[in-house]
Design a protein around this motif. Sequence first.
Motif, PDB file in Angstrom:
ATOM      1  N   SER A  72       0.837  -1.192   0.000  1.00 14.09           N
ATOM      2  CA  SER A  72       0.000   0.000   0.000  1.00 14.09           C
ATOM      3  C   SER A  72       0.877   1.249   0.000  1.00 14.09           C
ATOM      4  O   SER A  72       2.055   1.206   0.349  1.00 14.09           O
ATOM      5  N   VAL A  73       0.271   2.363  -0.387  1.00 17.37           N
ATOM      6  CA  VAL A  73       1.013   3.618  -0.466  1.00 17.37           C
ATOM      7  C   VAL A  73       1.597   3.977   0.899  1.00 17.37           C
ATOM      8  O   VAL A  73       2.762   4.374   1.010  1.00 17.37           O
ATOM      9  N   GLY A  74       0.791   3.829   1.956  1.00 12.06           N
ATOM     10  CA  GLY A  74       1.266   4.162   3.283  1.00 12.06           C
ATOM     11  C   GLY A  74       2.445   3.309   3.710  1.00 12.06           C
ATOM     12  O   GLY A  74       3.399   3.803   4.321  1.00 12.06           O
ATOM     13  N   THR A  75       2.393   2.023   3.371  1.00  8.30           N
ATOM     14  CA  THR A  75       3.485   1.115   3.720  1.00  8.30           C
ATOM     15  C   THR A  75       4.753   1.471   2.964  1.00  8.30           C
ATOM     16  O   THR A  75       5.845   1.549   3.541  1.00  8.30           O
ATOM     17  N   VAL A  76       4.623   1.696   1.667  1.00  2.93           N
ATOM     18  CA  VAL A  76       5.791   2.034   0.850  1.00  2.93           C
ATOM     19  C   VAL A  76       6.400   3.351   1.301  1.00  2.93           C
ATOM     20  O   VAL A  76       7.634   3.484   1.415  1.00  2.93           O
ATOM     21  N   ASN A  77       5.564   4.331   1.596  1.00  2.00           N
ATOM     22  CA  ASN A  77       6.089   5.626   2.050  1.00  2.00           C
ATOM     23  C   ASN A  77       6.875   5.478   3.350  1.00  2.00           C
ATOM     24  O   ASN A  77       7.923   6.109   3.528  1.00  2.00           O
ATOM     25  N   TYR A  78       6.362   4.653   4.247  1.00  2.00           N
ATOM     26  CA  TYR A  78       7.062   4.436   5.517  1.00  2.00           C
ATOM     27  C   TYR A  78       8.407   3.752   5.265  1.00  2.00           C
ATOM     28  O   TYR A  78       9.436   4.162   5.819  1.00  2.00           O
ATOM     29  N   LEU A  79       8.413   2.727   4.431  1.00  2.00           N
ATOM     30  CA  LEU A  79       9.651   2.008   4.156  1.00  2.00           C
ATOM     31  C   LEU A  79      10.675   2.898   3.459  1.00  2.00           C
ATOM     32  O   LEU A  79      11.882   2.809   3.721  1.00  2.00           O
ATOM     33  N   GLU A 135      -0.513  -2.996   7.844  1.00  2.00           N
ATOM     34  CA  GLU A 135      -0.800  -2.335   9.117  1.00  2.00           C
ATOM     35  C   GLU A 135       0.228  -1.225   9.356  1.00  2.00           C
ATOM     36  O   GLU A 135       1.434  -1.456   9.297  1.00  2.00           O
ATOM     37  N   THR A 136      -0.261  -0.028   9.638  1.00  2.00           N
ATOM     38  CA  THR A 136       0.653   1.109   9.782  1.00  2.00           C
ATOM     39  C   THR A 136       0.536   1.808  11.132  1.00  2.00           C
ATOM     40  O   THR A 136       1.164   2.850  11.340  1.00  2.00           O
ATOM     41  N   GLU A 137      -0.242   1.271  12.050  1.00  2.00           N
ATOM     42  CA  GLU A 137      -0.331   1.846  13.389  1.00  2.00           C
ATOM     43  C   GLU A 137       0.252   0.859  14.393  1.00  2.00           C
ATOM     44  O   GLU A 137       0.059  -0.350  14.275  1.00  2.00           O
ATOM     45  N   ILE A 138       0.952   1.396  15.375  1.00  2.00           N
ATOM     46  CA  ILE A 138       1.591   0.553  16.375  1.00  2.00           C
ATOM     47  C   ILE A 138       0.799   0.613  17.676  1.00  2.00           C
ATOM     48  O   ILE A 138       0.371   1.683  18.121  1.00  2.00           O
ATOM     49  N   ASN A 139       0.573  -0.557  18.257  1.00  2.00           N
ATOM     50  CA  ASN A 139      -0.119  -0.660  19.537  1.00  2.00           C
ATOM     51  C   ASN A 139       0.373  -1.917  20.245  1.00  2.00           C
ATOM     52  O   ASN A 139       1.344  -2.538  19.814  1.00  2.00           O
ATOM     53  N   TRP A 140      -0.318  -2.308  21.305  1.00  2.00           N
ATOM     54  CA  TRP A 140       0.158  -3.439  22.098  1.00  2.00           C
ATOM     55  C   TRP A 140       0.003  -4.782  21.378  1.00  2.00           C
ATOM     56  O   TRP A 140       0.587  -5.771  21.798  1.00  2.00           O
ATOM     57  N   SER A 160       6.312  -8.938   9.710  1.00  2.00           N
ATOM     58  CA  SER A 160       4.853  -8.921   9.584  1.00  2.00           C
ATOM     59  C   SER A 160       4.343  -7.504   9.399  1.00  2.00           C
ATOM     60  O   SER A 160       3.324  -7.283   8.755  1.00  2.00           O
ATOM     61  N   THR A 161       5.056  -6.520   9.981  1.00  2.00           N
ATOM     62  CA  THR A 161       4.645  -5.121   9.883  1.00  2.00           C
ATOM     63  C   THR A 161       5.849  -4.255   9.541  1.00  2.00           C
ATOM     64  O   THR A 161       7.001  -4.690   9.625  1.00  2.00           O
ATOM     65  N   ILE A 162       5.569  -3.016   9.213  1.00  2.00           N
ATOM     66  CA  ILE A 162       6.637  -2.064   8.916  1.00  2.00           C
ATOM     67  C   ILE A 162       7.539  -1.846  10.125  1.00  2.00           C
ATOM     68  O   ILE A 162       8.724  -1.541   9.972  1.00  2.00           O
TER      69      ILE A 162
END
Length: 596
Positions: A95-102, A140-145, A169-171
Motif C-alpha cells: 500500500s502507499v502508506g506502507t511504501v512511504n514508511y519504508l 498495518e501502519t499503526e503501532i499498539n500493544w 509482519s509489519t513495517i
Amino acid sequence: MHPQIIILALCVGLLGKTAADNDCSAKWICNRDDKCVRIHKDPQNLHTYNSQSVCRLVCGRYGALWPRPTGHTLIGQTLFSFNPRDLKFNISEASVGTVNYLQAISNIFITKVFNECGDDCNEARSEKHVLVRLLVHSNETEINWSTDESYRLDVITSGDQVTVRISGSTIFGVRHGLETLGQLMTADICDVGLLLVKSARIEDRPFYRHRGLLLDTSRNYIPVKDIKRTLDGMAASKFNVWHWHITDSHSFPLEIPSIPQFTIFGAYGPNLTYPPNVVSDIIAYAKLRGIRVIIEIDAPSHAGNGWNWGHKFGLGDLAVCVNKQPWRSFCIQPPCGQLNPVNSFLFGVVRDVYRHVQSLLPHSETMHMGGDEVHFGCWNSTQEIVDYMQQHGLGRDSKDFLQLWAEFHQASLRIWDEERGQDENSRRDPPVVPSKVIIFSSHLTDAGHIEKYLQKDRYIVQTWVESSDEQPTKLLDLGYELIMSTKNAWYFDHGFWGQTRYYTWKTAYDNRLPQHPGVLGGEACVWTELIDENNLDSRIWPRAAAVAERLWANPDTPSQQSTERLFRHNTRLQRLGIQPEPIAPKYCILNEGQCT
C-alpha cells in the motif's frame, strides 16, 4: 507485480571515525571467552581483524548487537568493505502508506550509515554491491500493544553481490531489522569506508509488548531538539513507547488552541510551549523510529499552574491549593495543586483537553491519565469540597476521599469515551470493546479495594513501587494488566536528592519483571526536577539502553556478560549526537575482560 528499486540520495555524515582502537599495526582476535584482544603475531587457524570495533562485530553469539536478539542468531566471521553509495533498496509492492514508511526509514538508515562511515566516505571503494530487500507481510501502519514487531534478517553473499533480506509482519518489524543491519557494520578505521559481515541470519522478536521511556517536560521544559535526540537513542535501542509526561503542577506547556489560558497561565514562557504542529511533528518523528507516543495529562493531583485561571474567567476554581504553603500540608511535592472535582465547570474543560489530545493522536491510541499522589489534606482544607461531600452523604475519612477520587476518574473516562465516539460504538452489534487507559499506582489502586473503584477491563496500572513490593503481584492475581517502573532500578532521577540511591546500568539491566501475561512491559522514568537539556543525555544513557535490552530480550544472563556489547552501543549513541555517561575507563574498553 514489479518491486520498486529505490536508490537513495545520500548525504555525507557529520561525524568522523573514532580513534578508540586506531593502532592498525596490531591485530585483534575473538578469544574463547568472547573477548576481543590485541595480538602482535598472527595465530594459526584464527580469524584476525584490523581493529577492536571490527572484531566486536563478530565476537560471541551476539557480536555488537543491542538489544540482543531473542531467536536464532548466526553471524559470519568474515567481512567485506563497501561504499554506502553502492547501497540500493528494493521495496516490495504494498500500500502507499506502507511504501512511504519504508522509503522514509530507508533514508533514515542511509543517513546513519554515512554517519558511521565518516568524513572520507566519498573516497571509499566497494568490494561488493549491496542490495537491501524490504518485505512486509501486512499493510498495518499503526503501532499498539498487539502489533507484531518480529523480523527476520538474512545477509547472503554471492560473487560480488551481497543481498540483505529483511522481512517482517509489519513495517515496525522491518524497521527493527534495519536497526540490526546497521549494527552489523562498522567504519574501517584502518582504511576508508565501511565493513559489513558477509553472512548472517537473525530471527528476532521482542519479549515485552510495552518498552517505554517516560520523560517529564513540565518540571523543566525540554526543547524539541533534545526530545528528538532522545527518540533517536530510543530507536537505536528498540524502545517502542515514549510516555510524554507533558503537564504537572509546575507548568502546563501544551498549547490547546481552544483554551489559550493553559499556557498563558501555566507555561514558563511564551516560547517554552509545545504547539499542535510541534506535537504532531514529534509524533510523526517518533513513528518513523518505531515509537508510539502516549501523552499524559496528569490529574486530579499534580495539576496547578495552568489550571489556575478559572475563577478569573467565571468558571470558579478549576484547581485548588495551587502554590499553597506550607506545601507539606497540601501536596507531596511543591508546588501544590489538585483539580477541584466538585466544580461543575471542570469536566467541560477536561473535555476540551481530551478532545485536543485525541486530535493529535491516532484514533486507536490510548492516554495516560496520571492519577497518583492525591493529597487528602488539600481537598479536606477546601470548603467547597467539604460542603459537597457533606451534601452527598460522604464523611471526611480516607474512604470518603477515595470515593471522590474514584468518581473523578470515572467521569474522566466517560468523557474520553464520548469524545472517541465509543458511547455510540457500544450500541453496535457486536459491540466494539472500549480501549483501556493508563493510570499510575496509588492508594486508589491498592489491591484490597481497587476492584471497587477501577474496572480491570478499562484501566492499565503503571506501578512504580520497589522490587520487593507485593502490590504488582496482587494486582496481577486480580486480573489487572500492568506496566512496571521498578522504583529502585528504573527511576533515573534517583541519587541526586533526598535519601534516594543512584542506580547503575547494571542495576537497571538486572531488574527482572514478573513473567506473567498481565505484564505488558515496563518503563524507565526520567523525572526532571534536577534534569534539563544540559544533563539530559547523561542521566538517561546508557542506563535506558540497559532497560531496553531487558524489555526486548528479557535475558537470563547477568549484566556483566553484556558489558562489551554496551561499550559498542555507547559509541553508536555518540554517533547520534547523544552524550551518554561513561561507564568505564578507556583502558577497560580497549582491554575487554581485564576490569571485571
